[in-house]
Motif scaffolding. Structure first.
Motif: not given
Lengths: 111, 114
Positions: B104-108
């Motif tokens: 799961y990735f964060g928004p950057g």
């Protein structure tokens, strides 16, 4: 060195077309292959494929792993402008905690 | 349930300045990762952590340090920023077990080093 290669690098199609994206890998040991869609920001998960060879489907998207060819394809039928994104492929190997990513395929769908 | 969050969203640094990027997850994930994404290069792993108090180097660790003092947080530090570190930085987390390998990735965080 473990490597994941995606093709094509970029693709422009018209709405309604069907596209096939490719991901090939060279790893010492294979555990799983994952597909992600990246629009403006964070990649979001699409599918995970394992050596079972079971095809995964979600609406107009489907994906399958070819163990012999060490590759996977992602199919998108009846493309829509909302499918425009970068599609990323990643491979995991047993005994490590790393995801090896390809450079991605940039898909643009024209109205 | 916020998932994975990153702060800041955007930052401009001068060469030689330092900064820390913060990643937080509320999913009780064991594994956390820092990537950088540059045009035509895909996602490249900087450092990762398989649990609280542990960190390991990834593919491109030079110029970065990390710490995981709490399970939910993973910090990425730049001690002396260089223009080559201009990039978009993504944090990710995962359970790390065989049945659930999704990251799961964060928004950057968009970082510009002048």
């Amino acid at each position: 060195e473990d490597k994941v290669v995606q093709s094509p690098l970029s693709l422009v199609v018209h709405e309604g077309d069907t596209v096939t994206l490719n991901c090939s890998y060279e790893v010492t040991n294979f555990r799983s292959l994952l597909w992600y869609k990246q629009e403006k920001k964070a990649p979001t998960f699409l599918f995970m494929l394992t050596s079972s060879g079971i095809e995964k489907k979600s609406g107009r998207l489907s994906s399958i792993l070819d163990k012999k060819e060490l590759s996977s394809i992602l199919n998108i039928t009846a493309t829509q402008t909302g499918d425009s994104a970068i599609y990323l492929c990643a491979v995991t190997t047993p005994g490590t905690y790393k995801y090896i990513f390809g450079t991605g395929t940039r898909l643009k769908v024209l109205a | 349930n916020a998932g994975v969050t990153q702060t800041p969203k955007f930052r401009v640094l001068k060469t030689g300045q330092s900064m820390t990027l913060l990643c937080a997850q509320d999913m009780n994930h064991e594994y956390m990762y820092w990537y950088r994404q540059d045009p035509g290069m895909g996602l490249r792993l900087i450092h990762y952590s398989v649990g609280e108090g542990t960190t390991a180097k990834g593919e491109v660790p030079d110029g970065y340090n990390v710490s995981r003092l709490k399970k939910q947080n993973f910090l990425l530090g730049l001690e002396s920023a260089a223009p080559s570190q201009t990039s978009v930085y993504f944090c990710a987390s995962s359970y790390g077990n065989r049945d659930s390998e999704t990251q799961y990735f964060g928004p950057g965080t968009r970082l510009l080093v002048l």
